[in-house]
Design a protein around this motif. Structure first.
Motif, PDB file in Angstrom:
ATOM      1  N   ALA A 248       0.833  -1.206   0.000  1.00 36.68           N
ATOM      2  CA  ALA A 248       0.000   0.000   0.000  1.00 36.68           C
ATOM      3  C   ALA A 248       0.866   1.254   0.000  1.00 36.68           C
ATOM      4  N   GLU A 249       1.956   1.185   0.732  1.00 36.26           N
ATOM      5  CA  GLU A 249       2.871   2.330   0.809  1.00 36.26           C
ATOM      6  C   GLU A 249       3.458   2.657  -0.570  1.00 36.26           C
ATOM      7  N   ASP A 250       3.845   1.592  -1.276  1.00 41.22           N
ATOM      8  CA  ASP A 250       4.430   1.809  -2.599  1.00 41.22           C
ATOM      9  C   ASP A 250       3.383   2.297  -3.598  1.00 41.22           C
ATOM     10  N   GLU A 251       2.188   1.749  -3.477  1.00 45.95           N
ATOM     11  CA  GLU A 251       1.125   2.208  -4.379  1.00 45.95           C
ATOM     12  C   GLU A 251       0.875   3.704  -4.188  1.00 45.95           C
ATOM     13  N   VAL A 252       0.840   4.119  -2.934  1.00 46.28           N
ATOM     14  CA  VAL A 252       0.617   5.544  -2.654  1.00 46.28           C
ATOM     15  C   VAL A 252       1.750   6.378  -3.246  1.00 46.28           C
ATOM     16  N   PHE A 253       2.966   5.896  -3.046  1.00 41.98           N
ATOM     17  CA  PHE A 253       4.108   6.661  -3.545  1.00 41.98           C
ATOM     18  C   PHE A 253       4.040   6.820  -5.070  1.00 41.98           C
ATOM     19  N   TRP A 254       3.813   5.707  -5.766  1.00 38.66           N
ATOM     20  CA  TRP A 254       3.830   5.785  -7.236  1.00 38.66           C
ATOM     21  C   TRP A 254       2.573   6.462  -7.778  1.00 38.66           C
ATOM     22  N   ASP A 255       1.471   6.314  -7.054  1.00 43.07           N
ATOM     23  CA  ASP A 255       0.274   7.081  -7.450  1.00 43.07           C
ATOM     24  C   ASP A 255       0.579   8.571  -7.432  1.00 43.07           C
ATOM     25  N   THR A 256       1.309   8.969  -6.407  1.00 43.85           N
ATOM     26  CA  THR A 256       1.658  10.380  -6.284  1.00 43.85           C
ATOM     27  C   THR A 256       2.625  10.799  -7.393  1.00 43.85           C
ATOM     28  N   VAL A 257       3.545   9.909  -7.700  1.00 46.25           N
ATOM     29  CA  VAL A 257       4.475  10.210  -8.806  1.00 46.25           C
ATOM     30  C   VAL A 257       3.696  10.373 -10.111  1.00 46.25           C
ATOM     31  N   ARG A 258       2.739   9.481 -10.322  1.00 46.82           N
ATOM     32  CA  ARG A 258       1.958   9.561 -11.572  1.00 46.82           C
ATOM     33  C   ARG A 258       1.122  10.831 -11.652  1.00 46.82           C
ATOM     34  N   ALA A 259       0.830  11.395 -10.498  1.00 45.70           N
ATOM     35  CA  ALA A 259       0.042  12.629 -10.494  1.00 45.70           C
ATOM     36  C   ALA A 259       0.888  13.854 -10.850  1.00 45.70           C
ATOM     37  N   LEU A 260       2.196  13.663 -10.878  1.00 47.08           N
ATOM     38  CA  LEU A 260       3.084  14.770 -11.234  1.00 47.08           C
ATOM     39  C   LEU A 260       2.990  15.031 -12.733  1.00 47.08           C
ATOM     40  N   PRO A 261       3.440  16.194 -13.173  1.00 47.46           N
ATOM     41  CA  PRO A 261       3.552  16.415 -14.614  1.00 47.46           C
ATOM     42  C   PRO A 261       4.395  15.314 -15.263  1.00 47.46           C
ATOM     43  N   ARG A 262       4.097  15.060 -16.530  1.00 44.91           N
ATOM     44  CA  ARG A 262       4.660  13.914 -17.240  1.00 44.91           C
ATOM     45  C   ARG A 262       6.182  13.816 -17.137  1.00 44.91           C
ATOM     46  N   ARG A 263       6.858  14.886 -17.429  1.00 43.35           N
ATOM     47  CA  ARG A 263       8.319  14.853 -17.427  1.00 43.35           C
ATOM     48  C   ARG A 263       8.868  14.640 -16.023  1.00 43.35           C
ATOM     49  N   GLN A 264       8.226  15.255 -15.057  1.00 41.09           N
ATOM     50  CA  GLN A 264       8.677  15.071 -13.670  1.00 41.09           C
ATOM     51  C   GLN A 264       8.536  13.606 -13.266  1.00 41.09           C
ATOM     52  N   ALA A 265       7.414  13.015 -13.631  1.00 44.88           N
ATOM     53  CA  ALA A 265       7.190  11.610 -13.285  1.00 44.88           C
ATOM     54  C   ALA A 265       8.245  10.725 -13.945  1.00 44.88           C
ATOM     55  N   GLN A 266       8.554  11.009 -15.210  1.00 45.91           N
ATOM     56  CA  GLN A 266       9.565  10.207 -15.907  1.00 45.91           C
ATOM     57  C   GLN A 266      10.931  10.338 -15.241  1.00 45.91           C
TER      58      GLN A 266
ATOM     59  N   THR B  49      15.982  20.484 -12.972  1.00 44.45           N
ATOM     60  CA  THR B  49      14.798  21.295 -12.650  1.00 44.45           C
ATOM     61  C   THR B  49      13.591  20.399 -12.387  1.00 44.45           C
ATOM     62  N   HIS B  50      13.377  19.426 -13.299  1.00 43.87           N
ATOM     63  CA  HIS B  50      12.238  18.521 -13.115  1.00 43.87           C
ATOM     64  C   HIS B  50      12.360  17.739 -11.812  1.00 43.87           C
ATOM     65  N   LEU B  51      13.569  17.279 -11.549  1.00 46.22           N
ATOM     66  CA  LEU B  51      13.785  16.478 -10.340  1.00 46.22           C
ATOM     67  C   LEU B  51      13.555  17.318  -9.093  1.00 46.22           C
ATOM     68  N   SER B  52      14.033  18.518  -9.123  1.00 43.17           N
ATOM     69  CA  SER B  52      13.874  19.394  -7.968  1.00 43.17           C
ATOM     70  C   SER B  52      12.394  19.698  -7.708  1.00 43.17           C
ATOM     71  N   ARG B  53      11.697  20.021  -8.785  1.00 41.85           N
ATOM     72  CA  ARG B  53      10.266  20.323  -8.629  1.00 41.85           C
ATOM     73  C   ARG B  53       9.489  19.086  -8.188  1.00 41.85           C
ATOM     74  N   ALA B  54       9.873  17.961  -8.743  1.00 44.37           N
ATOM     75  CA  ALA B  54       9.172  16.717  -8.383  1.00 44.37           C
ATOM     76  C   ALA B  54       9.386  16.391  -6.922  1.00 44.37           C
ATOM     77  N   ARG B  55      10.610  16.536  -6.477  1.00 42.49           N
ATOM     78  CA  ARG B  55      10.898  16.241  -5.063  1.00 42.49           C
ATOM     79  C   ARG B  55      10.113  17.171  -4.143  1.00 42.49           C
ATOM     80  N   ALA B  56      10.076  18.407  -4.531  1.00 44.36           N
ATOM     81  CA  ALA B  56       9.333  19.372  -3.697  1.00 44.36           C
ATOM     82  C   ALA B  56       7.856  19.006  -3.641  1.00 44.36           C
ATOM     83  N   ALA B  57       7.327  18.616  -4.797  1.00 40.88           N
ATOM     84  CA  ALA B  57       5.914  18.248  -4.836  1.00 40.88           C
ATOM     85  C   ALA B  57       5.657  16.983  -4.032  1.00 40.88           C
ATOM     86  N   LEU B  58       6.540  16.009  -4.188  1.00 38.33           N
ATOM     87  CA  LEU B  58       6.363  14.751  -3.455  1.00 38.33           C
ATOM     88  C   LEU B  58       6.462  14.977  -1.950  1.00 38.33           C
TER      89      LEU B  58
END
Lengths: 190, 310
Positions: free
Chosen positions: A123-141, A169-178
């Motif tokens: 469940a923990e991993d599902e939540v994590f990757w669900d959140t990643v998928r909710a990021l903008p496309r490039r950030q998620a990739q 930039t994408h990584l930084s923004r993604a980390r902040a969002a996560l």
């Protein structure tokens, strides 16, 4: 509603064929080198598709990426890093709405005949990757490649055909969002 | 736990879980099978039929420059069928393998006769045959799609010389509702017909099980008053009732096939035409009162003989 025939959202069949990768291919190699490559990369490519697309059709997305490589193996095998090429195809397929729907449509037809369970994550991993998928496309990739493949920024940049700076930039923004979206995360590391 | 620690732990567990669940041997066999099926179904699998047809078309007129040994059964000397689009009239971007057997640039035959379609669109492998009456034309319908628009995969339109009467054979254009169900019978022909039969803006019949061209089908008759104000964009023009929404809620006005005000349509959704994608046969005009349209409909054959009969 007035719909313009020239609307860029309406493409020709050829573009759709290309987008869905349904064009009849050139003959592929069937030699052992592709098979070795496939066996080496299959599981991790499935993991990439799983985290970026989710759902039971993720295996089909990975498979689709390999099918493209299989058909073009003459060219792909000449690349410095064929695995990087497949990762790029897979990442793009997994995050492209149109392409994914095409694959999912075919996967659903197939699944109706032969049930195949989705890979179960915690469940923990599902939540994590669900959140990643909710990021903008490039950030998620970028996040998927960074953590799943443990790739350096330069390698991610090559894989996704972008500059090192864009990856950072994408990584930084993604980390902040996560960090913001995942309460369990203590915060983004530098 | 920091975000990085959480992410790396999650990535590690995910990789392990996927690896544990992966059956690489089976997956590789499946990949080869899918590859062969895609190429074979569309190219090699129909070789007996296709090559016979294209060789009939080509060899009958080709100069002696084609000296290579044929890789398919010899064609019969009888020209059983004419090649339907896309293998006439323009350079196809798929099915290039055929170009070594057929002069794909030759003018598309649009005269009356018995036609064979080997690649109606890009997602199914019918093949099917049809008869074009005198004066009628046949042309390929390009697909539409891209971005948030669902892909419609293309088809053929057989058009009468006047009166706006036509018959379209198309691969079922995907639509959002068909993809969002969990029933396991996504896009089943009866479900598609049933949805047509509940169209809120049209006068329609109930979906009736029948047969067409040798295949099981579900039929629905649809009409719309001439004065109806419509705003859809369909393959037949920009004034139609949307029947297969391509874009869901975001683009409600786009439809690959639709009902034209004042022109009755008869829709057939066919089962088992291959490729996992149902085929839709759609009339513009009433076959009950239009003998030419009725004859075109009756001339469809989705079970053509593998070897064309003379």
């Amino acid at each position: 509603m007035d719909v313009d025939r020239r609307d860029p959202g309406l493409r020709t069949a050829d573009t759709v064929a290309e987008a869905l990768d349904l064009a009849v291919p050139t003959p592929a190699h069937t030699g052992p080198s592709f098979e070795e490559f496939y066996r080496r990369e299959y599981a991790r490519t499935c993991a990439l598709a799983r985290v970026l697309a989710g759902g039971p059709s993720s295996d089909d997305i990975a498979q689709e990426a390999f099918l493209v490589a299989y058909r073009r193996w003459r060219e792909v095998a000449q690349l410095t890093d064929p695995a990087m090429w497949v990762r790029r195809v897979c990442a793009n397929l997994a995050t492209s709405q149109l392409r994914r729907r095409g694959i999912e449509a075919r996967a659903l037809v197939r699944l109706s005949a032969r049930p195949r369970p989705a890979v179960a994550l915690t469940a923990e991993d599902e939540v994590f990757w669900d959140t990643v998928r909710a990021l903008p496309r490039r950030q998620a990739q970028v996040v998927a490649l960074f953590y799943l493949y443990d790739l350096a920024v330069a390698d991610i940049a090559s894989t996704l055909e972008m500059s090192d700076g864009s990856v950072k930039t994408h990584l930084s923004r993604a980390r902040a969002a996560l960090a913001r979206l995942l309460p369990a995360a203590g915060g983004a590391d530098s | 736990m920091s975000l990085d620690e959480m992410a790396r732990a999650s990535a590690r567990r995910t990789t392990q879980a996927v690896a544990a669940a992966s059956d690489t041997d089976r997956a590789f066999r499946e990949l080869v099978t899918v590859h062969r099926r895609r190429v074979g179904a569309k190219v090699v699998g129909t070789s007996a039929l296709v090559l016979a047809v294209v060789l009939v078309v080509v060899v009958g007129t080709a100069p002696s420059r084609r000296q290579t040994e044929p890789i398919a059964p010899q064609p019969t000397p009888t020209k059983a069928y004419l090649a339907a689009p896309p293998f006439c009239g323009r350079q196809p971007t798929f099915g290039d393998e055929f170009s070594q057997y057929v002069d794909v640039g030759h003018a598309c035959p649009t005269g009356p006769g018995r036609y064979l379609s080997v690649l109606m669109g890009i997602g199914s492998d019918p093949p099917f045959t049809f008869t074009l009456p005198p004066g009628w034309t046949v042309r390929g319908l390009e697909g539409a799609g891209g971005g948030p628009i669902m892909p419609a995969l293309g088809g053929l339109m057989l058009k009468a010389p006047s009166g706006g009467r036509a018959l379209v054979v198309a691969e079922y254009p995907s639509e959002r509702p068909a993809l969002s169900t969990d029933t396991g019978i996504v896009g089943a022909p009866q479900n598609i017909a049933a949805r047509l039969a509940t169209h809120q803006y049209l006068t329609r019949t109930t979906a009736v099980r029948t047969s067409l061209g040798g295949r099981e089908a579900w039929r629905v008759d649809l009409t719309m008053p001439e004065e109806t104000n419509t705003d859809g964009f369909c393959v037949t023009g920009d004034r139609c009732a949307v029947t297969f929404a391509l874009g869901g809620d975001d683009f409600p006005g786009r439809s690959y096939l639709g009902v034209v005000p004042g022109t009755p349509s008869r829709a057939f959704v066919l089962n088992g035409t291959g490729g996992g994608i149902p085929t839709v046969v759609w009339t513009y005009g009433d076959p009950d009162t239009d003998p030419a349209l009725a004859s075109v409909l009756a001339g469809l054959d989705f079970n053509p003989p593998v070897v064309p009969k003379g």
